[in-house]
Design a protein around this motif. Structure first.
Motif, mmCIF file in Angstrom:
data_model
loop_
_atom_site.group_PDB
_atom_site.id
_atom_site.type_symbol
_atom_site.label_atom_id
_atom_site.label_comp_id
_atom_site.label_asym_id
_atom_site.label_seq_id
_atom_site.Cartn_x
_atom_site.Cartn_y
_atom_site.Cartn_z
ATOM 1 N N PHE A 152 0.832 -1.206 0.000
ATOM 2 C CA PHE A 152 0.000 0.000 0.000
ATOM 3 C C PHE A 152 0.866 1.255 0.000
ATOM 4 O O PHE A 152 1.888 1.324 0.692
ATOM 5 C CB PHE A 152 -0.916 0.020 1.224
ATOM 6 C CG PHE A 152 -1.579 1.360 1.441
ATOM 7 C CD1 PHE A 152 -2.750 1.676 0.776
ATOM 8 C CD2 PHE A 152 -1.006 2.308 2.287
ATOM 9 C CE1 PHE A 152 -3.348 2.918 0.950
ATOM 10 C CE2 PHE A 152 -1.598 3.537 2.466
ATOM 11 C CZ PHE A 152 -2.769 3.838 1.797
ATOM 12 N N ARG A 153 0.425 2.266 -0.728
ATOM 13 C CA ARG A 153 1.045 3.595 -0.698
ATOM 14 C C ARG A 153 -0.029 4.655 -0.880
ATOM 15 O O ARG A 153 -0.926 4.477 -1.692
ATOM 16 C CB ARG A 153 2.088 3.754 -1.806
ATOM 17 C CG ARG A 153 3.366 2.978 -1.570
ATOM 18 C CD ARG A 153 4.300 3.031 -2.763
ATOM 19 N NE ARG A 153 5.482 2.216 -2.545
ATOM 20 C CZ ARG A 153 5.514 0.882 -2.665
ATOM 21 N NH1 ARG A 153 4.412 0.233 -3.005
ATOM 22 N NH2 ARG A 153 6.621 0.215 -2.441
ATOM 23 N N GLU A 154 0.109 5.736 -0.125
ATOM 24 C CA GLU A 154 -0.740 6.893 -0.383
ATOM 25 C C GLU A 154 -0.121 7.671 -1.538
ATOM 26 O O GLU A 154 1.082 7.926 -1.555
ATOM 27 C CB GLU A 154 -0.850 7.781 0.859
ATOM 28 C CG GLU A 154 -1.799 8.958 0.651
ATOM 29 C CD GLU A 154 -2.015 9.767 1.917
ATOM 30 O OE1 GLU A 154 -3.145 9.772 2.430
ATOM 31 O OE2 GLU A 154 -1.046 10.407 2.379
ATOM 32 N N ARG A 155 -0.954 8.054 -2.499
ATOM 33 C CA ARG A 155 -0.442 8.786 -3.655
ATOM 34 C C ARG A 155 -0.097 10.223 -3.276
ATOM 35 O O ARG A 155 -0.726 10.813 -2.401
ATOM 36 C CB ARG A 155 -1.464 8.765 -4.785
ATOM 37 C CG ARG A 155 -1.596 7.367 -5.403
ATOM 38 C CD ARG A 155 -2.482 7.335 -6.623
ATOM 39 N NE ARG A 155 -2.103 8.303 -7.630
ATOM 40 C CZ ARG A 155 -1.045 8.192 -8.451
ATOM 41 N NH1 ARG A 155 -0.255 7.133 -8.357
ATOM 42 N NH2 ARG A 155 -0.791 9.116 -9.348
ATOM 43 N N PRO A 156 0.924 10.777 -3.924
ATOM 44 C CA PRO A 156 1.338 12.147 -3.597
ATOM 45 C C PRO A 156 0.225 13.153 -3.880
ATOM 46 O O PRO A 156 -0.590 12.968 -4.778
ATOM 47 C CB PRO A 156 2.529 12.388 -4.542
ATOM 48 C CG PRO A 156 2.978 11.032 -4.980
ATOM 49 C CD PRO A 156 1.755 10.168 -4.965
ATOM 50 N N GLY A 157 0.233 14.206 -3.105
ATOM 51 C CA GLY A 157 -0.753 15.271 -3.283
ATOM 52 C C GLY A 157 -0.701 16.212 -2.100
ATOM 53 O O GLY A 157 -0.009 15.963 -1.108
ATOM 54 N N ALA A 158 -1.442 17.286 -2.182
ATOM 55 C CA ALA A 158 -1.478 18.260 -1.093
ATOM 56 C C ALA A 158 -2.074 17.632 0.158
ATOM 57 O O ALA A 158 -3.061 16.897 0.089
ATOM 58 C CB ALA A 158 -2.293 19.476 -1.514
ATOM 59 N N ALA A 159 -1.445 17.912 1.292
ATOM 60 C CA ALA A 159 -1.945 17.389 2.560
ATOM 61 C C ALA A 159 -3.320 17.970 2.864
ATOM 62 O O ALA A 159 -3.609 19.123 2.543
ATOM 63 C CB ALA A 159 -0.973 17.714 3.687
ATOM 64 N N ALA A 160 -4.162 17.157 3.476
ATOM 65 C CA ALA A 160 -5.503 17.605 3.848
ATOM 66 C C ALA A 160 -5.418 18.683 4.924
ATOM 67 O O ALA A 160 -4.494 18.692 5.740
ATOM 68 C CB ALA A 160 -6.323 16.423 4.349
ATOM 69 N N GLN A 161 -6.386 19.574 4.913
ATOM 70 C CA GLN A 161 -6.483 20.614 5.929
ATOM 71 C C GLN A 161 -7.888 20.579 6.538
ATOM 72 O O GLN A 161 -8.723 21.455 6.282
ATOM 73 C CB GLN A 161 -6.181 21.984 5.322
ATOM 74 C CG GLN A 161 -4.767 22.099 4.793
ATOM 75 C CD GLN A 161 -4.470 23.463 4.207
ATOM 76 O OE1 GLN A 161 -5.346 24.322 4.097
ATOM 77 N NE2 GLN A 161 -3.230 23.680 3.832
ATOM 78 N N PRO A 162 -8.146 19.545 7.340
ATOM 79 C CA PRO A 162 -9.488 19.434 7.937
ATOM 80 C C PRO A 162 -9.742 20.558 8.932
ATOM 81 O O PRO A 162 -8.822 21.129 9.504
ATOM 82 C CB PRO A 162 -9.455 18.066 8.626
ATOM 83 C CG PRO A 162 -8.004 17.794 8.870
ATOM 84 C CD PRO A 162 -7.260 18.459 7.754
ATOM 85 N N ARG A 163 -11.024 20.871 9.128
ATOM 86 C CA ARG A 163 -11.423 21.916 10.056
ATOM 87 C C ARG A 163 -12.005 21.296 11.316
ATOM 88 O O ARG A 163 -12.560 20.204 11.283
ATOM 89 C CB ARG A 163 -12.473 22.825 9.423
ATOM 90 C CG ARG A 163 -11.959 23.580 8.213
ATOM 91 C CD ARG A 163 -13.017 24.507 7.661
ATOM 92 N NE ARG A 163 -14.195 23.772 7.215
ATOM 93 C CZ ARG A 163 -15.329 24.337 6.848
ATOM 94 N NH1 ARG A 163 -15.467 25.632 6.899
ATOM 95 N NH2 ARG A 163 -16.341 23.616 6.434
#
Length: 198
Positions: A152-163
């Motif tokens: 398993f790998r998480e694909r690259p991308g902008a990190a989430a910014q949850p509120r």
């Protein structure tokens, strides 16, 4: 049956889940279908009656206070609600490709068949990921399913910014949604929830 030596194997199959995750599948595994309607990745080893899915949910869809343990607990509750539970082992804390993760082994009965599950929940930078693998008891091999998890790998991308959301009255969700299972009208729900707070 001829088995290709490990040093001559063909490249593994790589599956992607809505640009959030990917999974390198070992030899003998292939893309599956209709295993779970929420899964972005589905894989099967039909020869050995083994299955795997990856469910990825964007962290921005959740309150920032939701942590790995809370999400994993809910994921296991969802799974165990569809089986007759026999035993649960875990949580075990581990790393998956450098990301924090917890694992549970679950034994249950579904439609008169004893099924063993390895559930791995990963806290990614972008999403929560559930890697759910299972097989009938006689075909369950922890080492095999750990190999799936390692792929398993998480694909690259902008990190989430949850509120973070302000705490509200428990009934507020019913007021916003306006309906609930059972078909009550929104006016009935508002009346019922208002009475509960008088």
């Amino acid at each position: 049956r001829y088995i290709t030596p490990w040093w001559k194997r063909l490249p593994t199959v790589r599956e992607r889940a809505f640009d959030l995750a990917e999974l390198d599948l070992p030899e003998g595994w292939r893309t599956g279908r209709d295993l779970n309607e929420r899964a972005g990745i589905e894989a099967v080893d039909l020869l050995h009656n083994r299955y795997a899915v990856v469910i990825s949910e964007c962290r921005e869809d959740f309150d920032a206070r939701l942590d790995l343990e809370q999400y994993a607990k809910q994921a296991c509750t969802d799974l165990t609600s569809i089986v007759r539970l026999l035993n649960v082992r875990g949580p075990e804390h581990r790393k998956v490709q450098g990301l924090d993760a917890v694992q549970f082994e679950i034994e249950g009965v579904h439609e008169m068949t004893e099924i063993w599950y390895l559930v791995t929940v990963v806290l990614g930078q972008r999403a929560f990921h559930q890697i759910v693998t299972w097989a009938p008891r006689s075909a369950y091999k922890r080492k095999v399913f750990d190999e799936i998890v390692e792929g398993f790998r998480e694909r690259p991308g902008a990190a989430a910014q949850p509120r973070s959301f302000k705490p509200e009255e428990p009934a507020s969700a019913a007021r916003v949604i306006g309906f609930r299972p059972g078909g009550a009208r929104s006016s009935e729900i508002r009346a019922e929830t208002d009475l509960q707070h008088e």
